[in-house]
Structure formats: C-alpha cells, structure tokens
Design a protein around this motif. Structure first.
Motif, PDB file in Angstrom:
ATOM      1  N   ARG A  26       0.826  -1.205   0.000  1.00 35.74           N
ATOM      2  CA  ARG A  26       0.000   0.000   0.000  1.00 35.74           C
ATOM      3  C   ARG A  26       0.863   1.258   0.000  1.00 35.74           C
ATOM      4  O   ARG A  26       0.471   2.275  -0.542  1.00 35.74           O
ATOM      5  CB  ARG A  26      -0.897   0.045   1.237  1.00 35.74           C
ATOM      6  CG  ARG A  26      -2.277  -0.552   1.048  1.00 35.74           C
ATOM      7  CD  ARG A  26      -2.259  -2.017   0.830  1.00 35.74           C
ATOM      8  NE  ARG A  26      -3.605  -2.613   0.947  1.00 35.74           N
ATOM      9  CZ  ARG A  26      -3.851  -3.876   0.692  1.00 35.74           C
ATOM     10  NH1 ARG A  26      -2.865  -4.692   0.309  1.00 35.74           N
ATOM     11  NH2 ARG A  26      -5.073  -4.368   0.822  1.00 35.74           N
TER      12      ARG A  26
ATOM     13  N   LYS B  65      -1.070   2.948  -2.591  1.00 38.00           N
ATOM     14  CA  LYS B  65      -1.639   4.261  -2.294  1.00 38.00           C
ATOM     15  C   LYS B  65      -0.572   5.349  -2.221  1.00 38.00           C
ATOM     16  O   LYS B  65      -0.858   6.521  -2.457  1.00 38.00           O
ATOM     17  CB  LYS B  65      -2.398   4.227  -0.966  1.00 38.00           C
ATOM     18  CG  LYS B  65      -3.656   3.381  -0.987  1.00 38.00           C
ATOM     19  CD  LYS B  65      -4.394   3.487   0.355  1.00 38.00           C
ATOM     20  CE  LYS B  65      -5.705   2.706   0.318  1.00 38.00           C
ATOM     21  NZ  LYS B  65      -6.445   2.821   1.609  1.00 38.00           N
TER      22      LYS B  65
ATOM     23  N   HIS C 261      -5.713   3.395  -6.746  1.00 38.93           N
ATOM     24  CA  HIS C 261      -5.839   3.897  -5.378  1.00 38.93           C
ATOM     25  C   HIS C 261      -4.731   4.887  -5.007  1.00 38.93           C
ATOM     26  O   HIS C 261      -4.721   5.386  -3.872  1.00 38.93           O
ATOM     27  CB  HIS C 261      -5.817   2.728  -4.386  1.00 38.93           C
ATOM     28  CG  HIS C 261      -6.816   1.650  -4.700  1.00 38.93           C
ATOM     29  ND1 HIS C 261      -8.168   1.819  -4.500  1.00 38.93           N
ATOM     30  CD2 HIS C 261      -6.652   0.405  -5.218  1.00 38.93           C
ATOM     31  CE1 HIS C 261      -8.804   0.718  -4.869  1.00 38.93           C
ATOM     32  NE2 HIS C 261      -7.915  -0.160  -5.315  1.00 38.93           N
TER      33      HIS C 261
END
Length: 987
Positions: free
Chosen positions: A230, A254, A276
């Motif tokens: 992430r 992210k 994302h």
C-alpha cells in the motif's frame, strides 16, 4: 532504622538480579525452588539498565508478585503474564538489556522516541515470538544482528530514526511471511537490498527512505512485484536504473515516494493503472520523456510531485481531471505550452509550483479563484497581465512568486486583499505601474521583491505599515522621490536594497531605527547630503553600498562604515574617506567651489552632473601643456617598448619551440622524427620546463592520479629539472568547447587570474581527443582531508588556521568576482577544491571551469554537482540558466559553517535530511551558539567565532540578493578580526 531499610532494599535488588542470573544459568530442576515471577525479574533487570529522569517507572516495584498493575504494562487476563510494554516518548536512556528475554509471552515491545543507545544485542531472541517491535527514534547504532532473521511471527518492525549502519544481511528476510509493515528509514544503511526481500510477500508498508542504499532494485529485490504493498518509500537514497512498466502489479498502492535518487528513463506508462494512488513523488531524479497519459486516471491523487527531472512534453491538458489534488509540483523540467483553463477546476489545490519550465501564454485567471496557499510560476515565459479575480479565497494565499517572466501592465491594487500574504516576488518582469499603496495593508508580509521592472513614482510611505517586513527589494526600477521617513517603521527589516533607481533627497535618519538591518544597498541613485551618523550605531549591519550618488561629508564613526572599501563609496560628490581620491566636501552653509572634472574619473561614467566652475581659457592652457608632455612621453615609451617586445618575441619563440617538442610525447604518444605535432601546447610561464614528464602512459596512469573532481581527473607530475611537481587535470570532454580558438580564449582568461589564494593555471594542452590543464601543485592536501578525513594522529585545525582559511578563500573569490568582467564564477565551492600550503594558506582550485562548457543545463547541473550536496545554491539547482556570483557566496557560507562546526553540510538525521545551515540558524535563534562550535579546535575567541557564524547564515540566505558580495564579505571579516575602536574618526 533508616540506614537498615536502605541496605535491606539494596540487598533485595541484588538478590533478585542474582536469582535471575541463576535462572539463566541453571536448568529448570535446579531453579524449581525459586518461586519468583519471571516477568517481575525480567522487568526489574530491564529497569536497572536504564535511566528514568522523570520517574515514570516508579510503580515498577520489585517487591510485587505481579507486574500487571505497573504503568505502561499490559497482561493477558487468563495467565497474568506480560503481553505488552509501551514506553514511547518517556525520555528514557541507557541500554536495552537482556532482562527483556525473560518475558516469554511478550507480543508488543514499543520503546520509540527515547534515548536508548548502544547496539541491538545479538541475543535479542525475543524477536521470534513478538508481533510488534518499535525501537524507532532512539540513538541505537551498529548493524542489524543475525538474530533478526528469526522473525517468524513479527507483523510490525520499526527501526527508523536511529544511527544503524552497514549493509543488510542477504538472509535477513528468509522468514518474514508474517511481516506487514517494515521501516528502516532515517539510518545509515548502505549497499544493495537483500535478495530475500521479495519473500515478505504480505508487506503492506515498506519504508527504506533516508539511507545510503544503492543499486538497481529492479532485478535484485523484486519490490516491483510485491503486489500487496500500500505504501512504498525509497526516497533519499542512491538507487538507480529504470522503473519498469510492471508497476501495474502494485494494484493496491496508495503511496509511492521515490524522490532524491538516481532513477532514470521514462516514467512507467502503466502507472495510471494504480487506481488507489493518492501520493506520488518522483522528484529530484533523472526521469525523462513525456508524461504518460495514464496519469489522468489517478482521480484519488492528492500529492503529485515530479520536480527536478527532465520531462519533455507539453503541459498536460488533463491536469484539471485530477480533482482531488492538493499539492502539485512540476517545477524544474522542460515542460512547454500553455496552462489549460481546466487547471482552475482543481478546487482542492493548496500548493502549486510550476517554476523553471518553458511555459508560455497568459496566466489563467481561475488560478486566483482557487484556495491556494502557495503559488510559484517563476522562471517561465508567461506574458500579459497579472490576473486577479474577486474570490473571497484571497485570504488563503501566503506565498506568490511570479518572478522572471514577461508579465506587463500594473501591479493590481487588489493584491492588498491577500490578507495573509507572507512572500510576494514579482521581480524580473516588465511591470510599469507605481507601487500600489495597498501593498502596505499586508499584515504578515515578510518578503517583498519587485526588482528589475519598470516601476515608477514614489516609494509608498506606508509600505511598512505592518512592521513585519524582513526583506524589501526594489532595485532596478525607475522609482523617484525621497526615501520616506516612515521606512523606520520596518522594525524587522533585515535587507533593504533600493539601488539603481532615481531616488533623491537625503538618507533618512530613521534608517538607524532598523536595528535588525544587515544589508543596505543604495548605489546608483541621486541621493544627496551626508550619511546620517546615527547609522554607525547599527551593530548588526554587515554590508553597505552607497556608491554613485551625490553624497558628501564624513562617514559615520561606528559599525561597518570605517571599514568600507572604495567600491562601496566611489562615484559620489565628496565623501570624506582616505580610500577615495576625489575631494572631501563638507555640508557647510557655503559649499566649497570644486573642480568638477577632477572627480570625473571616479564617477565611472555614471552621471555628468555639474558644469565647469573653472575659467575656460585657463583650463585650455593647462590642457595643452599636459597634452604636449603626455604626447612626448608616450612617443618615447612606445619606441622603447617596440624594441623590447621584438627582442622578447625572438626568445619566447625559441623557448616555445623547445617546450612544444618536449611535451609532444606527454600528450600525443611518441611520434617519428620530423612528424608534425599532434596537439597545441601553451605555457603561460616561459620559465617552466617539461623535461621528465614522459609519455601519456606514464602521465595518465592510475598511480599518478591524486583526485577526481567535477570537471575531470587530476594527476601529479614531476618536473625533474626543477625539483618540483605540477598538477595536470585531464578534462572530461563531454559538453566542452570543441574549437581550439574558443578554448584558448577562455583558458587564457583563467590564466590571467593570479592571486595568493588561487591555484595558478600555468598552461594547457589541446587536441580534439584530449584537453589538459597544467596548474601549480600544493603538497599539504586539501581542506576536505584536514577537516573530515584526518587520522587520529593528525592535530585538528586550530581556530587561527580556520579563520586564516576563511579569510583567504574570501579574498580569492572576491578577486575572481570583482577583477574580471564578466566575473569568473567558481560554481563548485567545497572543501575538496580548497588546497592548503605548508602554512595553511588556502588556494582555490578548479575556478571558472564552467567557462569551458558550451552550456550549463539542468541535467548537467544535476549530474555534475551531486557530489556538492549542501554547497549548491538553490538557484543553481533549480534555475541554472540564471546564476551569478551569489552562487559562490552560498557555497562559501556553507564552507564557513563546516569550518566552525566541524560537521558536514548535510546529515541524515531524525528529521529526514538535516541541513547544517538550518541547524545552526535554529541554534543561533535559540541562543545555543556554543553547541555548534567544533570542540576539537581547542581555544577560540568568541568575539570572532560568533560573528563569523552569523556571516555564514547571511551568505546562505535562500534569496540570492540577500547575500553580500564577496568584497563585502572581505570587509566584514577584516572588521571581525580587527574591530574598529568606537572612538576612531574618519578624516
């Protein structure tokens, strides 16, 4: 009884420690009779190794049967064993001892933001049962022990913000399948990443930023295929290579931060397939090519920074689609075209920086209707008017930089609505209005820079109404009228520069009320009268220039004024100073009648103000007599010089023929007898002999190499007949001037630079394949070695030697800047370019070599000056086509800080990268100057060290025009070394 109680308690503590030791050494059967709680024992021993200045651990009582009631301790309810220790931010220090290993059920150990020191024990085997370990932001050192390989159950590991070093063991991540978060940031790890890192396939967060990792990570670690990531932060390292198109595998990513590395090539074309992604920072790399169209799919992007790369494309028309953007920085690239109107759709945008590109057209009015806090569009080719809307969001704007464009028209009075404006820079445009009085409404403005426009009219009286202004720069306009007395309201003013205008009247006494003032530049105006004597009371004033005005009379007695040199005073009607040859004119009721032409030479052609007061007939007679004498003398001198030059030419021609033959084998290989020379040899000193230098193989071999700099490799070459050595620099040929005549012209300019604090250039050798510069050699090494790389047996530099080095470098740079037109700029001031003679007199090397480049582009700066991190002025890194002498002043200021503190200019510390100038500036502001001084240099004079530190901070100002000239620096150092008595008067 009191004494007995203390002894009893102390004995109990010793007993507990002894029992714990016995438990470590004995088997279970031998220790079965000891019925003490293992957790109490372990925590007691752990506490004994640490210091607790605030007594946070007072509740940890070794007499208790269980530690479950102790502060910062959690236990399992079913068995009463310790499950968690959380001691974050308690100011604890000491070692992390082995007592912690007794806690068999411990799952969470968090000791972050303390002062624990020492190494991480190799017996730290508690790791194989922990789930969360946080040792971040302590003072731990050494390498990661091999026991860390056993992280079978660990899910969270944070070692960031320490002083850990070395390379990571390749087997470190053999058993990391449970690991979800790993941070090793802000340490000093180096080398390539372990090949086992890919086994941490369940990692969500990986932070390796602010280390010294290197290598191409594409083929080693498999990071790009860890598809559960992430957050990935590899910033501030030395990674290289390209980022493959396989970023598609990081579907859940992210946050991707790769800034400040050496990544190159195009940006991955499929990066937009990370739906994302909300934070993307690829700044300060070597990426090139166009921006991928897939970026427009990143609708969740909040932070987007690609600054300081080499992207080449039109400004993306789809930028307005990234509706979530709050931070956008595309500065210092090669983006072209116009800004699309859709950029006004970025309603969440707070920070916009597009400086140092090649953008054209007008600035969209919609930008000023956004809630921006910072807007920097400087150093582009924007034209037209400054658009100001009517939105209430004006109040959000704090920093606005539109400098170095082609903006025209007026400065809108509506700018006064920017109530929270702190920095306003409209310099280097074509603005033609008066200065709007509304600018005085800014209550928080600290910097106002309107230089180099066509502004006219008076300086507004209320320009300092708020009293918060620190820097006011109005140079290079057509301002007229007097300097307003209200200038004294600028109580916080640090720099006041009004030069190159048409200001009249006297210098107001109210300037003496500016107690924080360090720089005052009023040159090239029409100011008259005497300089107010009260200005001599300004103790912080470091640089003054009042040249080329109509000033008269005595200089102020105190402060910097008695030490001003001629360049700061010349071109006035009659300032009284022994440095000036012109008349001394006092401000008396009946002014003395002076011969105006007696001072024309000193006026430098600035302005012819007065008609002759001497009768024409008498003047004509004197002129004829002088002319006749001069003509006769000149004729005799010319005949004599022709004879001398003719004789010298014969001698020099013979000597050069010998020298050229002798050096032919040195640079071109051996040639057959009678073959024409393969290159061009020029020696500026005809006394030099090249005998014994030998052929190129001997000259340029590895054994003779003594260093490698920005512009090439340096070799030490003996001159056997004279018992001395020369240094020969083999220039890197990339981007060098290719024509011998042009090369000759530039090198000859450098050869004329002769100063005690410069390494003299003695000659050169040129062929199309090789270019060599021949310079003098100093055998005492360079400042880098003496300051940072000395062995334990070498005595540290004393303060007297350090000051001698600082003053010598200042004089050398001042000579380069002020004795040549255009000035010779060094571009690369740092300790390795400062050589020392046997008496520690400094000699600057490698000066002016940028003159030999055909161009000085962004990517050239990026590649060539990476080794000078910390010395490079901000404008050299970001605006490389608009540089001047102030770049050298910045590097010189950093070098001063290095000499005084003994520290390197950049250090990877707790708060990302620690910049030395910022560290010293904070220490000075907090009154902790003594903490900055290098203790190894022994005794020093505070009255010299502290002003030198303050001078360094002025030199390293982020705003180039706020830095003094090197001539002013020399003056300041002279004052520091030999303070002027307060009773001294100027005649």
């Amino acid at each position: 009884m009191k004494t007995m109680g203390i002894i009893t308690k102390g004995s109990l503590h010793v007993l507990i420690c002894l029992l714990l030791f016995m438990d470590f050494c004995m088997g279970d059967d031998e220790a079965s009779s000891i019925k003490l709680n293992d957790d109490v024992l372990g925590l007691t021993v752990f506490k004994s190794d640490i210091k607790d200045p605030s007594s946070y651990l007072q509740s940890w009582n070794e007499d208790d049967n269980s530690p479950c009631s102790w502060r910062f301790i959690k236990c399992y309810p079913n068995n009463g064993r310790v499950s968690e220790i959380s001691l974050d931010g308690l100011g604890l220090s000491g070692k992390i001892g082995k007592g912690i290993q007794k806690l068999e059920y411990l799952k969470v150990l968090s000791l972050s933001h303390n002062n624990f020191s020492g190494t991480i024990s190799r017996g730290f085997d508690v790791l194989n049962r922990l789930k969360r370990l946080n040792l971040s932001y302590n003072n731990l050192s050494g390498s990661i022990p091999s026991s860390f390989v056993n992280m079978n159950s660990l899910r969270f590991l944070d070692l960031s913000g320490n002083s850990l070093s070395g390379s990571l063991p390749d087997e470190l991540f053999q058993s990391c399948s449970s690991l979800r978060s790993l941070s090793l940031a802000e340490n000093s790890f180096e080398g390539q990443l372990p090949s086992t890192l890919y086994r941490c396939s369940y990692l969500n967060n990986l932070n390796l930023s602010n280390n010294h990792f290197s290598g191409n990570i594409d083929f080693v670690s498999g990071i790009w295929w860890m598809n559960r990531l992430r957050s990935l932060d590899l910033s501030y390292n030395s990674f290289s290579g390209s980022v493959p198109d396989g970023v598609l595998a990081l579907h859940y990513l992210k946050r991707l931060h790769l800034q400040s590395n050496g990544f190159s090539g195009p940006m991955p074309a499929d990066i937009g397939l990370c739906p994302h992604l909300n934070s993307l920072d690829l700044s300060h790399n070597l990426f090139d090519g166009p921006l991928p169209d897939s970026l427009q799919r990143l609708n969740s992007l909040v932070l987007f920074s690609l600054s300081n790369n080499m992207f080449t494309s039109e400004f993306p028309p789809w930028i307005g689609n990234l509706s979530s953007l709050e931070y956008l920085d595309l500065s210092s690239n090669n983006l072209t075209g116009r800004l699309p109107l859709s950029i006004g759709n970025l309603k969440a945008l707070q920070y916009l920086r597009l400086s140092n590109n090649k953008l054209i057209g007008s600035i969209p009015a919609g930008l000023f209707d956004l809630g921006l806090e910072n807007m920097d569009l400087s150093d582009n080719r924007f034209n037209g008017l400054i658009p100001i809307g009517s939105n209430s969001l004006f109040e959000a704007l704090r920093n606005l930089d539109l400098s170095r464009n082609d903006l025209e028209g007026t400065i809108p009075g509506e700018m006064g609505l920017f109530a929270n404006m702190r920095y306003l820079n409209l310099s280097w445009n074509k603005l033609q209005s008066r200065i709007p009085p509304e600018l005085g409404l800014f209550s928080n403005l600290t910097v106002l820079d309107l230089r180099e426009n066509a502004l006219s009219g008076d300086i507004p009286e209320d320009i300092c109404e708020s009293g918060s202004l620190v820097i006011l720069q109005l140079d290079g306009n057509s301002l007229s009228g007097p300097i307003p007395d209200e200038i004294g309201n600028c109580s916080s003013l640090y720099s006041l520069t009004l030069s190159h205008n048409n200001l009249t009247g006297s210098i107001p006494k109210s300037v003496s009320e500016l107690t924080e003032l360090k720089i005052l530049k009023l040159e090239f105006n029409e100011l008259s009268g005497e300089i107010p004597k009260e200005l001599g009371l300004l103790e912080n004033l470091l640089a003054v220039n009042v040249s080329y005005n109509q000033l008269i009379g005595r200089l102020p007695v105190g402060g910097i004024f008695p030490s001003l040199d001629q360049s700061a005073l010349q071109g006035n009607l009659g300032i009284c100073s022994p440095l000036l040859k012109g008349p001394c004119k006092l401000n008396v009721p009946k002014p003395l009648v002076l011969d105006p032409d007696a001072y024309n030479g000193q006026m430098g052609g600035h302005r012819q103000r007065n008609e002759s007061a001497v009768p024409m007939r008498s003047y004509h007679h004197i002129s004829l007599s002088v002319s006749a004498i001069v003509a006769i003398s000149a004729g005799v001198l010319i005949v004599t010089m022709v004879i001398i030059v003719s004789l010298l030419n014969v001698a020099v021609r013979r000597r050069l023929e010998f020298v050229e033959t002798a050096l032919e084998s040195m640079c071109s290989g051996s040639t057959k007898s009678g073959s024409p020379p393969a290159g061009k040899l020029i020696l500026f000193n005809s006394k030099l002999s090249t005998s014994g230098i030998g052929n190129p193989e001997i000259l340029l071999n590895k054994a003779a190499e003594i260093g490698e700099g920005v512009f090439g490799t340096v070799y030490k070459v003996p001159l056997s007949r004279q018992g001395r050595f020369m240094a020969i620099k083999k220039l890197a040929t990339s981007n060098l001037i290719q024509y011998p005549d042009d090369f000759d012209q530039e090198v000859r300019v450098l050869g004329k630079a002769r100063h005690p604090n410069l390494i003299s250039l003695e000659g050169y050798y040129w062929t199309p394949q090789i270019q060599l510069l021949i310079t003098e050699y100093e055998n005492n090494g360079n400042l880098q070695t003496k300051l940072h790389e000395r062995s334990g047996s070498v005595t540290p530099l004393s303060w007297s030697n350090r000051f001698k080095i600082i003053a010598g470098i200042a004089k050398g740079l001042s000579y380069l800047h002020h004795s040549f037109r255009p000035p010779i700029i060094h571009y690369d001031i740092k300790p390795s370019n400062i050589l020392l003679d046997e008496d520690y007199n400094p000699k600057i090397s490698d000066f002016g070599l940028a003159r030999l480049l055909t161009r000085l582009e962004n990517h050239v700066i990026s590649n060539r000056f990476q080794g000078a991190l910390g010395y490079v002025a901000p404008e050299l890194a970001c605006q490389s086509l608009r540089v001047n002498e102030k770049c050298d002043v910045f590097g010189f200021g950093t070098l001063i800080l290095e000499l005084v503190t003994g520290r390197r200019p950049v250090k990877y510390g707790e708060d990302n990268v620690v910049i030395l100038s910022d560290h010293v500036r904070v220490s000075v502001e907090q009154g902790n100057v003594l903490d900055c001084v290098d203790a190894s240099m022994g005794d020093y004079t505070e009255d010299e060290v502290f002003p030198v530190l303050k001078l360094a901070l002025v030199c390293t100002s982020q705003i180039p025009s706020s830095r003094p000239s090197m001539a002013e620096v020399v003056q300041i150092l002279q004052v520091i070394k030999t303070p002027v008595p307060q009773t001294m008067e100027t005649p």
